[in-house]
Design a protein around this motif. Structure first.
Motif, PDB file in Angstrom:
ATOM      1  N   UNK A  29       3.851   8.509  -2.063  1.00 17.54           N
ATOM      2  CA  UNK A  29       2.479   8.928  -2.284  1.00 17.54           C
ATOM      3  C   UNK A  29       2.193   9.116  -3.753  1.00 17.54           C
ATOM      4  N   UNK A  30       0.932   8.885  -4.142  1.00 12.58           N
ATOM      5  CA  UNK A  30       0.463   9.160  -5.499  1.00 12.58           C
ATOM      6  C   UNK A  30      -0.503  10.335  -5.405  1.00 12.58           C
ATOM      7  N   UNK A  31      -0.197  11.395  -6.129  1.00 14.78           N
ATOM      8  CA  UNK A  31      -1.032  12.586  -6.094  1.00 14.78           C
ATOM      9  C   UNK A  31      -0.700  13.506  -4.943  1.00 14.78           C
ATOM     10  N   UNK A  32       0.319  13.173  -4.189  1.00 12.74           N
ATOM     11  CA  UNK A  32       0.735  13.979  -3.046  1.00 12.74           C
ATOM     12  C   UNK A  32       2.199  13.651  -2.768  1.00 12.74           C
ATOM     13  N   UNK A  33       2.873  14.580  -2.112  1.00 11.16           N
ATOM     14  CA  UNK A  33       4.272  14.343  -1.780  1.00 11.16           C
ATOM     15  C   UNK A  33       4.373  13.671  -0.416  1.00 11.16           C
ATOM     16  N   UNK A  34       3.681  12.587  -0.252  1.00 10.53           N
ATOM     17  CA  UNK A  34       3.572  11.782   0.960  1.00 10.53           C
ATOM     18  C   UNK A  34       2.907  12.538   2.100  1.00 10.53           C
ATOM     19  N   UNK A  35       3.521  13.565   2.647  1.00 11.33           N
ATOM     20  CA  UNK A  35       2.948  14.213   3.834  1.00 11.33           C
ATOM     21  C   UNK A  35       2.784  15.716   3.654  1.00 11.33           C
ATOM     22  N   UNK A  36       2.696  16.181   2.394  1.00 13.76           N
ATOM     23  CA  UNK A  36       2.603  17.608   2.153  1.00 13.76           C
ATOM     24  C   UNK A  36       1.327  17.907   1.369  1.00 13.76           C
ATOM     25  N   UNK A  37       0.179  18.032   2.041  1.00 14.63           N
ATOM     26  CA  UNK A  37      -1.080  18.254   1.310  1.00 14.63           C
ATOM     27  C   UNK A  37      -1.065  19.492   0.435  1.00 14.63           C
ATOM     28  N   UNK A  38      -0.244  20.472   0.768  1.00 15.29           N
ATOM     29  CA  UNK A  38      -0.191  21.687  -0.053  1.00 15.29           C
ATOM     30  C   UNK A  38       0.384  21.414  -1.431  1.00 15.29           C
ATOM     31  N   UNK A  39       1.051  20.269  -1.617  1.00 20.06           N
ATOM     32  CA  UNK A  39       1.683  19.948  -2.899  1.00 20.06           C
ATOM     33  C   UNK A  39       0.901  18.885  -3.655  1.00 20.06           C
ATOM     34  N   UNK A  40      -0.397  18.881  -3.515  1.00 19.47           N
ATOM     35  CA  UNK A  40      -1.209  17.892  -4.213  1.00 19.47           C
ATOM     36  C   UNK A  40      -1.277  18.189  -5.707  1.00 19.47           C
ATOM     37  N   UNK A  41      -1.415  17.134  -6.499  1.00 20.79           N
ATOM     38  CA  UNK A  41      -1.628  17.277  -7.938  1.00 20.79           C
ATOM     39  C   UNK A  41      -3.130  17.278  -8.213  1.00 20.79           C
ATOM     40  N   UNK A  42      -3.568  18.153  -9.114  1.00 17.12           N
ATOM     41  CA  UNK A  42      -4.980  18.271  -9.443  1.00 17.12           C
ATOM     42  C   UNK A  42      -5.191  17.870 -10.898  1.00 17.12           C
ATOM     43  N   UNK A  43      -6.065  16.888 -11.102  1.00 18.44           N
ATOM     44  CA  UNK A  43      -6.359  16.433 -12.449  1.00 18.44           C
ATOM     45  C   UNK A  43      -6.714  14.963 -12.442  1.00 18.44           C
ATOM     46  N   UNK A  44      -6.782  14.385 -13.631  1.00 19.06           N
ATOM     47  CA  UNK A  44      -7.179  12.988 -13.797  1.00 19.06           C
ATOM     48  C   UNK A  44      -5.967  12.143 -14.160  1.00 19.06           C
ATOM     49  N   UNK A  45      -5.763  11.069 -13.419  1.00 16.55           N
ATOM     50  CA  UNK A  45      -4.643  10.155 -13.653  1.00 16.55           C
ATOM     51  C   UNK A  45      -5.187   8.854 -14.222  1.00 16.55           C
ATOM     52  N   UNK A  46      -4.819   8.566 -15.480  1.00 18.79           N
ATOM     53  CA  UNK A  46      -5.286   7.351 -16.138  1.00 18.79           C
ATOM     54  C   UNK A  46      -4.335   6.185 -15.914  1.00 18.79           C
ATOM     55  N   UNK A  47      -3.037   6.453 -15.825  1.00 22.35           N
ATOM     56  CA  UNK A  47      -2.088   5.378 -15.546  1.00 22.35           C
ATOM     57  C   UNK A  47      -0.782   5.964 -15.049  1.00 22.35           C
ATOM     58  N   UNK A  48      -0.144   5.193 -14.175  1.00 24.51           N
ATOM     59  CA  UNK A  48       1.176   5.529 -13.631  1.00 24.51           C
ATOM     60  C   UNK A  48       2.006   4.263 -13.682  1.00 24.51           C
ATOM     61  N   UNK A  92      -9.925  10.779   0.734  1.00 25.15           N
ATOM     62  CA  UNK A  92     -11.352  10.582   0.574  1.00 25.15           C
ATOM     63  C   UNK A  92     -11.618   9.442  -0.401  1.00 25.15           C
ATOM     64  N   UNK A  93     -12.908   9.098  -0.544  1.00 29.81           N
ATOM     65  CA  UNK A  93     -13.254   8.090  -1.533  1.00 29.81           C
ATOM     66  C   UNK A  93     -12.901   8.626  -2.916  1.00 29.81           C
ATOM     67  N   UNK A  94     -12.316   7.800  -3.755  1.00 33.38           N
ATOM     68  CA  UNK A  94     -11.847   8.312  -5.046  1.00 33.38           C
ATOM     69  C   UNK A  94     -12.996   8.661  -5.977  1.00 33.38           C
ATOM     70  N   UNK A  95     -12.783   9.693  -6.753  1.00 32.86           N
ATOM     71  CA  UNK A  95     -13.686  10.036  -7.843  1.00 32.86           C
ATOM     72  C   UNK A  95     -13.106   9.429  -9.107  1.00 32.86           C
ATOM     73  N   UNK A  96     -13.890   8.659  -9.804  1.00 29.19           N
ATOM     74  CA  UNK A  96     -13.393   7.969 -10.991  1.00 29.19           C
ATOM     75  C   UNK A  96     -14.253   8.311 -12.194  1.00 29.19           C
ATOM     76  N   UNK A  97     -13.727   8.006 -13.354  1.00 35.35           N
ATOM     77  CA  UNK A  97     -14.459   8.207 -14.593  1.00 35.35           C
ATOM     78  C   UNK A  97     -13.828   7.374 -15.686  1.00 35.35           C
ATOM     79  N   UNK A  98     -14.382   7.466 -16.868  1.00 37.00           N
ATOM     80  CA  UNK A  98     -13.869   6.716 -18.013  1.00 37.00           C
ATOM     81  C   UNK A  98     -13.752   7.653 -19.201  1.00 37.00           C
ATOM     82  N   UNK A  99     -12.569   7.704 -19.771  1.00 34.51           N
ATOM     83  CA  UNK A  99     -12.317   8.505 -20.956  1.00 34.51           C
ATOM     84  C   UNK A  99     -12.519   7.639 -22.194  1.00 34.51           C
ATOM     85  N   UNK A 100     -13.086   8.222 -23.242  1.00 36.14           N
ATOM     86  CA  UNK A 100     -13.384   7.448 -24.441  1.00 36.14           C
ATOM     87  C   UNK A 100     -12.140   6.876 -25.100  1.00 36.14           C
TER      88      UNK A 100
END
Length: 202
Positions: free
Chosen positions: A132-151, A2-10
């Motif tokens: 994949x970033x935030x997913x194990x390429x083709x395994x939606x059940x293994x998604x990571x939940x949270x905010x990623x500031x840098x990789x 989906x379209x990414x949800x973004x934000x800015x941390x102080x």
């Protein structure tokens, strides 16, 4: 996805929210790497303690993925031959820096600059896959939940102290130039050796 949800941390700057969003990378890595590898991510979990959550991976029945398993950081190697899973002090809503360094012989895992768990031997890593970033390429059940500031991913061995500092928002900005040379101070006026006041011409 989906379209990414973004934000800015102080403190940590811009981030993207993973969970309903994930990213598949093109096959832009070549072949089998057998020398050095460094990876680090700055992440704020929102589903801490759940099952597998892949932050970076290519698992398609075999391969690699890096992320969380319950309340542990998890690295899964091809064929399941080496799967270090190490407790961390993570919690929902708390930023964490987790890093993986491989020197061509052993994997080391770090939380901030502290090694967690034991060294795990391995001889190579196959990068010629779709990651994949935030997913194990083709395994939606293994998604990571949270905010990623840098990789950060390098095919170099980066010392952990430097790797952690690279998460600074300005880590890849222009380097500061040299300090300017101080302005020379003016030479003092010589004293009148005769002891008279200023001279006048008549």
């Amino acid at each position: 996805a989906n379209s990414p949800t973004t934000g800015t941390d102080a403190i940590y700057g811009d981030y993207v929210t993973l969970g309903t969003n994930w990213y598949n990378l093109a096959n832009n890595f070549d072949g089998i790497l057998s020398t050095k590898f460094s990876m680090s991510f700055l992440f704020r979990p929102s589903n801490w303690g759940s099952s597998y959550q892949a932050l970076f991976g290519n698992w398609t029945g075999s391969g690699y993925w890096f992320g969380f398993a319950g309340n542990s950081y998890h690295v899964n190697m091809t064929g399941g031959s080496a799967n270090p899973s190490t407790n961390t002090t993570g919690a929902n809503g708390v930023w964490m820096i987790i890093s993986t360094i491989w020197d061509g012989s052993v994997w080391k895992l770090y939380e901030n600059t502290t090694q967690i768990g034991s060294d795990v031997s391995d001889s190579s890593i196959d990068f010629a896959k779709t990651w994949g970033i935030g997913i194990d390429y083709n395994t939606p059940a293994w998604r990571a939940y949270g905010d990623l500031a840098s990789l950060l991913i390098f095919d170099e061995l980066i010392p952990i102290e430097e790797l952690v500092l690279m998460h600074n928002e300005d880590a890849f900005g222009p380097l500061a130039g040299p300090e300017p040379e101080p302005e020379p101070e003016p030479e003092p006026e010589p004293e009148n050796p005769w002891g008279y006041g200023p001279g006048y011409a008549y």
